[in-house]
Design an enzyme around this catalytic site. Structure first.
Site, short mmCIF file in Angstrom:
data_model
loop_
_atom_site.label_atom_id
_atom_site.label_comp_id
_atom_site.label_asym_id
_atom_site.label_seq_id
_atom_site.Cartn_x
_atom_site.Cartn_y
_atom_site.Cartn_z
N LYS A 99 -23.38 -26.93 -8.50
CA LYS A 99 -22.00 -27.38 -8.65
C LYS A 99 -21.89 -28.14 -9.96
CE LYS A 99 -20.01 -31.07 -6.87
NZ LYS A 99 -19.61 -32.08 -5.89
N TRP B 287 -18.58 -22.84 -25.17
CA TRP B 287 -19.08 -22.27 -23.92
C TRP B 287 -17.98 -22.50 -22.89
CZ3 TRP B 287 -23.69 -19.80 -24.20
CH2 TRP B 287 -24.63 -20.22 -25.14
N CYS C 202 3.96 -11.95 -0.27
CA CYS C 202 3.16 -13.07 -0.82
C CYS C 202 4.08 -14.15 -1.38
CB CYS C 202 2.25 -12.60 -1.95
SG CYS C 202 1.19 -11.23 -1.53
N ALA D 26 0.83 -1.21 0.00
CA ALA D 26 0.00 0.00 0.00
C ALA D 26 0.86 1.26 0.00
CB ALA D 26 -0.93 -0.01 1.22
N ASP E 126 -3.73 -3.31 4.61
CA ASP E 126 -4.15 -4.24 5.66
C ASP E 126 -4.48 -3.56 6.99
OD1 ASP E 126 -3.71 -6.26 3.85
OD2 ASP E 126 -2.29 -7.36 5.09
C1 LIG Z 1 3.11 -15.49 3.42
C2 LIG Z 1 2.08 -14.55 2.86
C3 LIG Z 1 1.47 -14.84 1.66
C4 LIG Z 1 0.50 -13.98 1.14
N1 LIG Z 1 -0.06 -14.28 -0.07
C5 LIG Z 1 -0.96 -13.44 -0.62
C6 LIG Z 1 -1.52 -13.71 -1.90
O1 LIG Z 1 -1.17 -14.73 -2.53
N2 LIG Z 1 -2.42 -12.83 -2.41
C7 LIG Z 1 -2.79 -11.69 -1.73
O2 LIG Z 1 -3.61 -10.93 -2.25
N3 LIG Z 1 -2.27 -11.40 -0.50
C8 LIG Z 1 -1.36 -12.24 0.06
N4 LIG Z 1 -0.81 -11.94 1.27
C9 LIG Z 1 -1.24 -10.73 1.98
C10 LIG Z 1 -0.48 -9.50 1.47
O3 LIG Z 1 0.89 -9.75 1.53
C11 LIG Z 1 -0.86 -8.30 2.31
O4 LIG Z 1 -2.25 -8.10 2.16
C12 LIG Z 1 -0.11 -7.06 1.88
O5 LIG Z 1 1.28 -7.21 2.07
C13 LIG Z 1 -0.58 -5.84 2.67
O6 LIG Z 1 0.17 -4.75 2.30
P1 LIG Z 1 0.26 -3.46 3.24
O7 LIG Z 1 1.16 -2.50 2.53
O8 LIG Z 1 -1.10 -3.02 3.61
O9 LIG Z 1 0.91 -3.97 4.61
P2 LIG Z 1 2.19 -4.79 4.99
O10 LIG Z 1 2.69 -5.62 3.86
O11 LIG Z 1 1.83 -5.46 6.26
O12 LIG Z 1 3.29 -3.66 5.28
C14 LIG Z 1 3.22 -2.78 6.33
C15 LIG Z 1 4.39 -1.82 6.26
O13 LIG Z 1 4.28 -0.90 7.34
C16 LIG Z 1 5.53 -0.82 8.03
N5 LIG Z 1 5.19 -0.42 9.39
C17 LIG Z 1 4.25 -0.91 10.21
N6 LIG Z 1 4.19 -0.23 11.36
C18 LIG Z 1 5.14 0.73 11.27
C19 LIG Z 1 5.58 1.78 12.14
N7 LIG Z 1 5.01 1.98 13.33
N8 LIG Z 1 6.60 2.58 11.70
C20 LIG Z 1 7.17 2.39 10.49
N9 LIG Z 1 6.78 1.44 9.63
C21 LIG Z 1 5.78 0.62 10.02
C22 LIG Z 1 6.14 -2.19 7.84
O14 LIG Z 1 7.55 -2.15 8.04
C23 LIG Z 1 5.76 -2.46 6.37
O15 LIG Z 1 6.66 -1.78 5.51
C24 LIG Z 1 0.15 -12.80 1.84
C25 LIG Z 1 0.78 -12.49 3.06
C26 LIG Z 1 1.74 -13.34 3.56
C27 LIG Z 1 2.42 -13.00 4.86
#
Ligand SMILES: Cc1cc2nc3c(=O)[nH]c(=O)nc-3n(C[C@H](O)[C@H](O)[C@H](O)COP(=O)(O)OP(=O)(O)OC[C@H]3O[C@@H](n4cnc5c(N)ncnc54)[C@H](O)[C@@H]3O)c2cc1C
Length: 452
Positions: A357, A434, A42, A11, A281
């Protein structure tokens, strides 16, 4: 204008890139707690399995590529406090020093953190949670140095399943322990059953309906214990029991929070605090069909919401187009996907769901390599509105792209009877005149006519 972004993952970086793209005069600084900006977490299971050998390849973009866009990255910088009145944040570094950083606009992209279950013994060596790149690198080091023969995975959501697949590929015997009676409980039990069979076919021991209570260490051996004689010996334990939003920074600063304490945002990704946006997230999201807020943390959503937040922080008026919960997972040779609502969810939401199904060939059976897939389609029996679908079958049957056809239909608010009318592509090696999703729709219409 100084745009500060907290969080350097899906994000946060999407937001930063969009803001700079729209207005290169904006100073964009991304602050992140770890040292891995823009990594695809991921991809962690595929790095652990060795399918992606070099962990640096998990980066969506390299640091140099990000910095070339004019974005400043501050890694290993932990934001400790947010003061929305003075528009500043307090940032601490690894040496214990802290500094104040000012902003004109702020985007919170702090993501999620693993749910910590009430399980004794979580902090001992050999027990891992999987969320960040550090977790992945620590697990990879452990596997490399200690050569575990047996692993216990607590939690059978999609990350637990992907990790079961990954560790099995390394020759490790895996036991998968799940509190509830079904693996992947976000899907229908029949599909959960298909996934369980696939795991077992590859040698994974699946223990459902067993809530573990403790992990005991005895030398290098760990013992996962629970009721009804649950006792699983392992050299490595992974605990992957879901995630929760990291929203404390925002909540402590007075931002409104909602489902599971996720940050409340409107469809322009604005929080209740002036000039503060949030995405990914850490926020709750509006469900397009349920017409209510839900917590649906997904990488796909985080990228889109980040882009909207970045655009609006740069002065735009973009709107996030809601969630449908479209997702897909590959477990060994099986792919399972869903979009929209399950039958039971549609019923709870007040629809009158009718589900069918259908087992179908992915392409014309006379062309080599045809595979059977199952389409489970749900629509409203009164209005005919498409409500959701699950598709499962072998890898290579284009299941994710087929669920995406239905996701596109849901996005557009289509009825089931619109699906057979869609002009989809066909050649015998890839589909049928189809497509399977259209044949499923025709069956649904027949069933609806039959029960009238
Ligand atoms: C093993 C695994 C597999 C996955 N597979 C999939 C998939 O196949 N398909 C899918 O759609 N999603 C998947 N996901 C979920 C997906 O990775 C997350 O939804 C996505 O990474 C969310 O992105 P984000 O930027 O919101 O947060 P995050 O990736 O959680 O990143 C948060 C960021 O905030 C920073 N941060 C947090 N708090 C602070 C603070 N106080 N100060 C400074 N920095 C901070 C962290 O360092 C990080 O950089 C998977 C997740 C995992 C763990």
């Amino acid at each position: 204008m100084r745009l500060l972004i907290i969080g350097g993952s899906d994000a946060g970086i999407s937001a930063a890139i969009r803001a700079r793209q729209l207005d290169p005069s904006i100073s964009v600084v991304v602050v992140l707690r770890d040292a891995y900006p823009n990594y695809s977490i991921c991809g962690i299971p595929f790095f652990i399995s060795g399918e992606t050998a070099d962990w640096t390849n998990l980066a969506h973009r390299s640091l140099v590529e990000i910095e070339e866009t004019g974005i400043e990255i501050r890694s290993n910088a932990h934001v400790l406090r947010l003061n929305p009145e003075s528009k500043e944040v307090l940032v601490g570094d690894s040496s214990g020093r802290s500094e104040s950083m000012k902003y004109d606009r702020l985007i919170l992209a702090t993501g999620a953190q693993p749910v910590v279950p009430s399980l004794e013994g979580l902090s001992q060596p050999g027990v891992f949670q999987i969320r960040w790149m550090e977790d992945a690198l620590a697990l990879a080091r452990f596997v490399d140095q200690r050569k575990p023969r047996r692993a216990a995975i607590v939690g059978a959501g999609y990350i637990g399943l992907e990790m079961a697949d990954a560790l099995t590929k390394l020759g490790i015997e895996v036991s998968l322990i799940q509190r509830s009676s079904q693996v992947l409980k976000t899907l229908d039990p029949e599909l959960g059953g298909a996934v369980k069979s696939e795991l077992e076919r590859h040698g994974v021991r699946v223990l459902t309906g067993r809530p573990p209570e403790s992990i005991q260490g005895n030398g290098d051996t760990l013992l996962v214990l629970g009721p009804e004689g649950l006792a699983v010996e392992a050299d490595l334990v992974l605990v992957v029991t879901g995630v929760q939003p990291q929203a404390a920074l925002a909540a402590d600063a007075g931002a409104a929070t909602g489902i599971q304490n996720a940050i409340k945002v409107n469809r322009r990704m604005r929080t209740s605090l002036t000039d503060v946006f949030a995405a990914g997230d850490c926020v709750e999201t509006w469900h397009r069909l349920l017409e209510t807020f839900v917590y649906l943390p997904l990488g796909t959503t985080a990228h889109k919401q980040g882009r909207v937040a970045g655009e609006n922080a740069a002065g735009g008026q973009a709107v996030f187009a809601d969630s449908l919960g479209t997702q897909v997972v590959k477990v060994f040779d099986l792919v399972a996907a869903r979009t929209g609502l399950l039958n039971r969810e549609a019923l709870e939401a007040g629809f009158q769901p009718l589900s069918i199904k259908k087992e179908l060939w992915d392409h014309k059976a006379y062309y080599p390599g045809a595979k059977k897939l199952i389409v489970h389609l749900t629509g409203d029996r009164e209005s005919g509105r498409l409500l959701g679908a699950q598709i499962w079958g072998p890898y290579g049957a284009e299941i994710s792209k087929r669920i995406d056809i239905l996701a596109a239909g849901l996005y557009a608010g289509l009825n089931v009877q619109d699906l057979p009318e869609m002009d989809l592509s066909y050649t015998p090696p890839l589909s049928s005149p189809w497509d399977p999703v259209q044949m499923a729709a025709l069956s649904w219409l027949d069933e609806k006519a039959r029960i009238r």
